[in-house]
Enzyme design. Structure first.
Site, PDB file in Angstrom:
ATOM      1  N   ASP A 382       0.867  -1.173   0.000  1.00  0.00           N
ATOM      2  CA  ASP A 382       0.000   0.000   0.000  1.00  0.00           C
ATOM      3  C   ASP A 382       0.909   1.229   0.000  1.00  0.00           C
ATOM      4  O   ASP A 382       2.116   1.125   0.234  1.00  0.00           O
ATOM      5  CB  ASP A 382      -0.879  -0.040   1.260  1.00  0.00           C
ATOM      6  N   LYS A 383       0.342   2.395  -0.265  1.00  0.00           N
ATOM      7  CA  LYS A 383       1.167   3.609  -0.251  1.00  0.00           C
ATOM      8  C   LYS A 383       0.947   4.427   1.015  1.00  0.00           C
ATOM      9  O   LYS A 383       1.836   4.605   1.821  1.00  0.00           O
ATOM     10  CB  LYS A 383       0.881   4.476  -1.483  1.00  0.00           C
ATOM     11  N   GLU A 655      -9.146  14.349   7.841  1.00  0.00           N
ATOM     12  CA  GLU A 655     -10.132  15.195   8.511  1.00  0.00           C
ATOM     13  C   GLU A 655      -9.460  16.126   9.511  1.00  0.00           C
ATOM     14  O   GLU A 655      -9.766  17.313   9.582  1.00  0.00           O
ATOM     15  CB  GLU A 655     -11.168  14.324   9.230  1.00  0.00           C
ATOM     16  N   PHE A 697     -18.337   8.966   4.534  1.00  0.00           N
ATOM     17  CA  PHE A 697     -17.445   8.586   3.434  1.00  0.00           C
ATOM     18  C   PHE A 697     -17.516   7.077   3.209  1.00  0.00           C
ATOM     19  O   PHE A 697     -17.610   6.305   4.151  1.00  0.00           O
ATOM     20  CB  PHE A 697     -16.015   8.988   3.781  1.00  0.00           C
ATOM     21  N   LYS A 721     -17.150  17.066   0.408  1.00  0.00           N
ATOM     22  CA  LYS A 721     -15.713  17.014   0.131  1.00  0.00           C
ATOM     23  C   LYS A 721     -15.384  15.601  -0.328  1.00  0.00           C
ATOM     24  O   LYS A 721     -15.983  14.625   0.159  1.00  0.00           O
ATOM     25  CB  LYS A 721     -14.899  17.393   1.363  1.00  0.00           C
ATOM     26  N   THR A 844      -2.396   1.422  -4.750  1.00  0.00           N
ATOM     27  CA  THR A 844      -2.876   2.539  -3.952  1.00  0.00           C
ATOM     28  C   THR A 844      -4.212   3.047  -4.472  1.00  0.00           C
ATOM     29  O   THR A 844      -4.539   2.864  -5.642  1.00  0.00           O
ATOM     30  CB  THR A 844      -1.842   3.694  -3.956  1.00  0.00           C
ATOM     31  N   LYS A 966      -7.028  -4.940  -5.149  1.00  0.00           N
ATOM     32  CA  LYS A 966      -5.724  -5.248  -4.552  1.00  0.00           C
ATOM     33  C   LYS A 966      -5.572  -6.746  -4.325  1.00  0.00           C
ATOM     34  O   LYS A 966      -4.556  -7.352  -4.666  1.00  0.00           O
ATOM     35  CB  LYS A 966      -5.558  -4.499  -3.229  1.00  0.00           C
ATOM     36  N   ASP A 990      -6.502  -2.754   3.378  1.00  0.00           N
ATOM     37  CA  ASP A 990      -5.436  -3.673   2.947  1.00  0.00           C
ATOM     38  C   ASP A 990      -5.627  -5.091   3.479  1.00  0.00           C
ATOM     39  O   ASP A 990      -4.828  -5.970   3.163  1.00  0.00           O
ATOM     40  CB  ASP A 990      -4.069  -3.158   3.421  1.00  0.00           C
TER      41      ASP A 990
END
Length: 1445
Positions: A382-383, A655, A697, A721, A844, A966, A990
């Site tokens: 993962d990044k 956030e 989200f 957002k 990612t 992934k 992940d």
């Protein structure tokens, strides 16, 4: 689902809350443990063999004695299981006897009960800082708004507070909740392990149904925070709770080496059957030949008859199976388990894997795949949070098409780096600072001739700053000074202040926002959106959350034992729980927002909806101030410093970064309730926004929205957002005909260009947008949304559709750029892993430009590589593009121009450097693919092409990939390429990737512990992966591979001795070795030395492995344990058994010794040969190795002497009386014990000498290189004279640093290195946690092989230079090296038995090596631009060796 009745009863039997993780009881232990052990086929095999020995016709040993080995193995395993179970039982008792308050229907009050006495349907009363004992539905809270805050650190490791809400219908209760009046019926889903979901409904006595969601559920293991008291009803108890359903304990996998070993065990079984068949046929022929002669030694049956040849052959076959059973290593599986447990212990004790910043160390969660760490071929990373720190710092923003660069903020971030440099200025930080420039605004997405940006330089955060930040942020997640103390941009700050002043003057007018220009209006909305569009919880360190209704805060705080609370509570939480009214506190009957709606049915909502929409709510006045403003007027103007006392508990670092950014512009979030959010502005004072809805989200929508009623305009606004890739598509279409539409288009294009610039700088981008809803639009949407909320079936899908309906026709306000700094040591780690032959793929969810920039910064993508970019709009276009890229990859044209294909797809092949600088060997292509194209590429018809293309590339970067994609990528590589895979990540997204890979590694970072809980190994930072794989992975694989081969060799050689004897006893399955020795030889006499070697042996020291990462490739290629090595080992064992049988046979030929007096020397010779063979294979000798070998010989002699003197008639007809005592007085015994092992091992020694001289392996060359570096030992006096002081080993020693171009690229192997780069010797107890070792291939007194400052540049060559003075010089002289330094053998003279081998010393005088062959001179600029040449030093040494030979 389950159904709870009015009295809390439950239709099925109520589950109790008792925790029981033990497997056994006193009665069930023996049968259950045996049943589990017999799942291992080897144990079944040995028990059957032992039982077969009870049959008189085929018995080879005394029946009781034959059972001893298998019973010993079963007993050892059973004791281990018993101890583990006892430990679990003690833990269970401690948890089950915790106390809490449970409502008693008999006593009509709350009474103290143990956790184990709680049942489903009980009412539980919990207070602040208490741990929740079961999954409880929240029915009442002392908080006047029906809120409860919990900390889930015990569950998922997240330290931020989560908010939970009282069930709808109970939050409006005016009086104290009384369990006796509870008459509702609860329906919920069956127990499951999904922590993020809870579905159910509650049916009140009035018939009204209310939905139950995860916000209403308190999970077992969490802790009550910032709330004085709560009451709830137990929904799930004991092992039905979500916490226990998620706790699967340690993970058990089968390693690749174990699978290969099982295959070889089957070969041994086949060999055993063949040997037994051969003996059976031989015995049948022998009986047939002598049947008529009635030989004297043939004992007839009771009736005088003799066995027929066929019957005798069958009996002989079964007896031979019993005699030769040793061929199957009975103790191999147990020995491997012991070795792996010890390896795990030593890995955990390695001080170089301890991180002092986070005070955490590596955790081994899977105990049985340690050797897989040494065979990894692909790493999937993962990044965010894995390669980067996941410390989000607000960097810059654009509002209404105007960009604010925040230069002062950039300088602030740079100062963290500079302060750190001053702190660590032992030597200059690596890298050429002068060669680094900054990315200008003229760059576009496709610019490829980029240089290192100063942002990348700053992004690689410093240790000292991180340590300071971690110390300060222990109080609150994501709140280090670097993240909080944002320096505002002067221009933007002026505009915010202007907005504030204008609105303060016009706030009493009808439309105050109309007095602002469009730009200032956007600025105001932008910061309001940053402040309110989140789920941040506001807390205070010394009091509960500040509330709008201050009359509930007038009581003085309740005093508690602060020291006690500090021990068990992180200091960021309230250690003093305020009495906010208690459960009996009166609650307001007038509620606003959703609280008012929630008390009504959805039908009655719409009868009064028009009235609500047309009138302000009672508690919020039209000017935006609370109607009770007078009661908390003193708080409107906080004293200096009071605002800083507020703490923001954010669920994600993004956030927190945005809320802190808004606070830097004096737009501070000061309070959050379920139905309102309060924002403090300098001139306007406190604005209280009515919070109507929060649309959280999710990874599909990639955005979050809040619906609020604006206090200044009374309009209903939607603030959104999210990722720019989705928000830009949701904007209101603009008309080019009118001026406003043209202006909006201009703003969008400017914002898009700034977003591209941010992405080029590696910043994480978010778009901010708003929408104003008319009353009719809101009423229409609200009806569908309430139906979705109250739905019991497909609720998530309906809420998703509801959010999609709302988030359209948005007005763009601006965008933010957040910097996520690279973790320390990531570029160096990736460079080392690459040199080790590992393919690294980064998967990612970030946008493509950001991911590419980060990939350049961390050296995943080099500037001399060509990047293939795969962006397709359709499956057909993806197929065409893949075909095109494959053709290019095969042709490998140096230059290519972007070509257009169908479907608006561009393929860009960008040479980042001139073709002349392209690497000589290895792939120079890199692949970048976005999420949509990846989805197409993973389809069945394209996956093979995608995989073939990816194999041609040096690096693969998958952007915008979902968690499912992934895991699909990892599964594809693992299944199609049959490669060993490792996945590493830090977040919940992940987990699926980590679980699919052969080895899963979790990072215990900022995003909780979900990844760690799903992993096999957990590391504090990405950089520790280098040492875990290259050092410990290599050691674990090498140790176990050699140990398994040694087991097979030892057993085959011992069985061979018995087999050759059959030719001299008519294949009658007789043995010349006493049955005591046969039974206990492998179990007792020869087992300990190989265990010690399997745990402690280091074929190459840690320093050499880190300096020469390509040595790791031996594990990838399975060089040490492959079928060829197995069969050569078996042939060598057969040869050694011949020598060890026939030399004693010839020595005692035609003498009057009995069979056991001849067999006992053979046993002693076999033991000495085994130990000498193990000595040859042992690369590092410790005092434990010497002790184990001495103990084995001593044990054999003591057992033999006692047995031969005290048990002469134990097992008639054999009579071993005084055998060993007689032999110890016979010189022939000593002679054959000396000659035979040497003769048996000579071919192995000769082969190793020849192979190590003419065709050395990379590992042998690595050992030679290390010894070359230590041929000039330096005394401590010399070292001090040259100014190099010894330093304590530190955590950062295993890391590299970028080479300094001003210094010579050659590497000194002695003490001529920069002090901060020194690494402790691998055999130091402080370095590895293992007993101090004397490495025969690298003497301890010279074991100071250290890295130079350039050690971490990509592929920098290692010089074999070992200077005697401080000046660096080139080596041109030749030097004679003894042959013993060329072999992967211990120092033979130390073994005493082989010191007389003239062959070894003779060959040694012939060989000469030039030290100059080890020196590779390169310009430093080459190291900056070119990938490594493949093992220059080792190949040079190999060529030089061949020349001189």
């Amino acid at each position: 689902g389950a159904r709870l009745g009015p009295q809390g009863g439950c239709a099925p039997p109520a589950a109790d809350n008792r925790l029981k993780t033990t497997k056994y009881t006193l009665l069930s232990f023996v049968p259950k443990n045996l049943f589990e052990q017999f799942h291992r086929l080897a144990n079944v095999y040995f028990v059957l063999i032992a039982l077969l020995n009870f049959a008189p016709a085929v018995s080879a040993f005394q029946p009781g004695l034959a059972l001893a080995p298998v019973l010993f193995i079963l007993a050892v395993t059973a004791l281990k299981d018993l101890w583990e179970d006892y430990s679990r039982r003690r833990s269970d008792l401690a948890i089950n006897h915790r106390g809490c308050l449970v409502f008693s229907r008999e006593e009509k009050k709350y009474v103290h009960r143990f956790w184990k006495e709680i049942h489903v349907g009980d009412f539980v009363h919990l207070r602040c800082n208490e741990i929740i004992p079961a999954d409880i539905l929240l029915l009442s809270s002392s908080d006047p708004d029906g809120l409860c805050h919990i900390e889930t650190a015990n569950l998922d490791g997240e330290t931020n507070l989560k908010r939970r809400q009282v069930v709808r219908g109970f939050s409006e209760l005016v009086s104290e909740f009384n369990p006796l009046t509870f008459t509702s019926v609860i329906e919920c889903e069956k127990p499951n392990n999904d922590l993020s979901r809870f579905r159910g409904c509650i049916i009140h006595s009035s018939g009204q149904r209310a939905g139950l969601h995860k916000e209403n559920l308190l999970l077992r293991g969490c802790t009550i925070r910032n709330t004085e008291a709560v009451v709830g009803i137990v929904i799930y108890a004991g092992h039905e709770t979500k916490a226990l359903l998620n706790n699967s304990g340690p993970r058990y996998k089968r390693s690749q080496l174990e699978r290969q070993m099982n295959c070889d065990v089957l070969w041994c079984v086949l060999l055993l059957i063949c040997m037994s068949l051969f003996s059976a046929v031989g015995h049948g022929l022998w009986v047939r030949r002598y049947q008529e002669k009635k030989a004297l030694f043939d004992v007839p049956e009771s009736d005088g008859s003799s066995l027929s040849p066929v019957t005798a052959a069958v009996y002989s076959f079964l007896t031979m199976i019993i005699v030769l059973q040793v061929l199957i290593p009975i103790s191999l599986y147990v020995s491997i388990e012991i070795v792996k447990v010890c390896q795990v212990y030593f890995i955990n004790q390695d001080i170089d894997l301890y991180d002092e910043e986070t005070d955490s160390q590596l955790q081994c969660r899977a105990l049985n795949i340690t050797e897989d760490l040494g065979q990894i071929q692909y790493i999937f990373s993962d990044k965010t949070g894995t390669l980067t720190e996941n410390k989000m710092v607000f960097r810059r923003c654009t509002v209404s098409g105007v960009e604010y660069s925040h230069d002062a903020n950039a300088q602030r971030l740079a100062r963290y780096q500079e302060a750190d440099s001053e702190e660590e200025e032992v030597v200059p930080k690596g890298g050429s600072w002068s060669q680094r420039g900054s990315i200008g605004s003229h760059q576009s997405v496709r610019i490829v001739h980029r240089t290192q940006s100063t942002k990348s330089q700053r992004r690689s955060g410093s240790r000292a700053e991180a340590k300071r930040a971690s110390m300060l942020s222990r109080h609150t997640a994501f709140s280090s000074p670097m993240e909080k103390d944002i320096t505002p941009d002067p221009k933007l700050l002026e505009k915010v202040s202007e907005c504030d002043r204008c609105l303060a003057l016009s706030r009493h007018q009808e439309q105050p926002l109309a007095h602002l220009s469009p730009e200032l209006s956007d600025v105001f909305d932008f910061f309001i959106a940053l402040t309110v569009c989140n789920a941040v919880v506001v807390t205070s360190p010394d009091q509960p959350r500040q509330k709008v209704r201050v009359r509930f805060e007038l009581k003085s705080p309740v005093k508690t034992i602060e020291d006690f609370l500090r021990r068990f509570t992180p200091s960021r939480l309230t250690s003093v729980c305020s009495s906010t009214g208690g459960l009996a506190a009166s609650k307001p009957s007038h509620k606003s927002g959703p609280s008012f709606l929630s008390s009504l049915s959805s039908d009655s909502v719409f009868l009064k909806l028009e009235e609500r929409l047309s009138q302000p709510t009672p508690s919020i006045a039209s000017n935006g101030y609370s109607s009770q403003a007078e009661s908390w007027a003193p708080e409107q103007k906080p004293e200096p410093g009071q605002e800083r006392e507020l703490r923001y508990e954010a669920e994600s670092p993004d956030e927190a970064a945005l809320v802190y950014a808004a606070r830097a512009y004096s737009c501070a979030l000061v309070d959050r309730l379920p139905d309102q959010v309060s924002v403090e502005l300098p001139h306007l004072g406190r604005l209280t926004f009515e919070l109507l809805h929060t649309l959280g989200f999710d990874s599909i929508r990639k955005r979050m929205s809040v619906v609020i009623r604006h206090p200044l305009t009374d309009e209903i606004n939607v603030y959104t957002k999210g990722a720019d890739s989705v928000v830009m598509d949701l904007l209101l279409p603009c008309s080019s005909e009118e001026a406003r539409g043209r202006h909006q288009k201009k703003i969008r294009s400017k914002t898009q260009s700034f977003l591209n610039l941010y992405a080029m700088e590696g910043l994480r981008t978010l778009c901010i947008a708003k929408r104003v809803l008319s009353k009719e639009e809101y009423a229409c949407w609200l009806q569908g949304h309430l139906e979705a909320e109250s739905s019991l079936d497909n609720r998530e899908e309906l809420l998703f559709q509801s959010a999609l309906r709302l988030e359209t026709n948005l007005h763009l306000l601006g965008a933010t750029g957040i910097e996520d700094r690279l973790q320390d040591g990531v570029p160096e780690t990736i460079s080392k892993l690459r040199q080790a032959g590992l393919q690294i793929w980064v998967l990612t969810g970030d946008k493509q430009e950001t991911a590419v920039n980060i990939a350049h910064a961390c050296k995943l993508l080099d500037h001399d590589e060509e990047i293939i970019t795969l962006n397709a709009e359709s499956p057909e276009a993806c197929a065409a593009l893949l075909e095109q890229c494959l053709q290019y990859a095969q042709s490998r044209a140096p230059h290519s121009t972007p070509e257009k294909t169908e479907g608006n797809v561009s393929v860009g092949l960008f040479p980042l450097c001139s073709a002349s600088k392209s690497p000589v060997s290895g792939p120079s292509l890199s692949l970048v693919i976005d999420g949509r194209s990846l989805a197409y590429a993973l389809e069945k018809n394209l996956e093979d092409k995608f995989l073939f293309l990816a194999k041609q590339c040096r690096s693969v970067l998958c952007c915008r990939s979902t968690p499912l994609q992934k895991s699909m990528v990892v599964k594809l590589v693992r299944s199609k390429l049959k490669a060993m895979t490792l996945a590493i990540g830090d977040g919940a997204n992940d987990v699926s990737m980590i679980q699919v890979a052969d080895v899963g590694v979790g990072i215990s970072g900022q995003e909780g512990m979900q990844a760690v809980m799903a992993s096999d190994f957990a590391v504090p930072k990405f950089r520790y992966l280098e040492r875990l794989l290259i050092v410990h992975g290599h050691w674990c694989y090498s140790r176990l591979a050699n140990m398994v081969l040694y087991f097979f060799y030892k057993n085959t050689m011992f069985v061979g001795l018995l087999f050759w004897f059959q030719f001299y006893c008519g294949f009658s399955a007789s043995a010349m070795i006493d049955q005591w020795y046969l039974i206990f030889f492998n179990l007792l006499f020869s087992s300990l030395p190989q265990l010690v070697t399997g745990v402690l042996d280091k074929d190459v020291s840690a320093d050499v492995l880190l300096l020469e990462p390509q040595l790791y490739k031996s594990g990838q290629k399975m060089e040490e344990y492959r079928p060829r090595a197995f069969w050569l080992n078996m042939v060598d064992a057969a040869f050694q058994s011949l020598i060890c049988f026939f030399i004693p046979y010839l020595a005692y030929y035609d003498s009057d010794v009995d069979v056991f007096t001849w067999g006992t020397p053979i046993t002693a010779i076999a033991l000495l040969t085994f130990l000498l063979h193990l000595g040859i294979e042992t690369k590092t000798w410790t005092w434990l190795n010497w002790m184990a070998c001495g103990f084995s010989i001593l044990l054999f002699l003591v057992v033999a002497l006692i047995y031969n003197s005290a048990c002469s008639t134990c097992y008639p007809p054999s009579n071993p009386y005084w055998t060993m005592q007689t032999l110890l007085g016979d010189p022939v015994f000593y002679l054959i014990c000396l000659v035979t092992p040497v003769t048996a091992l000579l071919p192995r020694l000769f082969f190793k000498a020849l192979q190590g001289s003419l065709f050395p392996t990379q590992l042998q060359l690595g050992r030679q290189l290390a010894k070359k570096c230590h041929k000039s030992p330096k005394t401590p006096k010399d070292t001090f004279a040259q100014g190099h002081l010894p330093r304590e080993p530190k955590t950062e020693l295993s890391r590299g640093s970028t080479g300094n171009p001003s210094e010579s690229p050659s590497r000194d192997c002695a003490l001529h290195t920069s002090p901060h780069m020194q690494q402790p010797p691998a055999c130091s107890p402080k370095a590895s946690g293992e007993p101090s070792a004397v490495d025969t291939s690298m003497p301890l007194r010279e074991n100071n092989l250290l890295e130079s400052p350039g050690s971490s540049t990509a592929g920098e060559a290692v010089s074999g230079e070992c200077p005697r003075d401080h000046q660096r010089k080139r080596l041109g002289t030749s030097q004679a090296v003894p042959l013993s330094s060329l072999f992967s053998l211990p120092n033979l003279s130390s073994l005493g038995c082989v010191s007389s081998l003239s062959l070894v010393s003779g060959l040694g005088s012939v060989l000469r090596f030039s030290r100059s062959s080890l020196h590779v001179d390169k310009r430093d600029s080459e190291f900056l631009s070119n990938p490594p040449q493949p093992e220059p030093d080792l190949s040079g040494l190999q060529r030089q060796t061949a020349e001189y030979l």
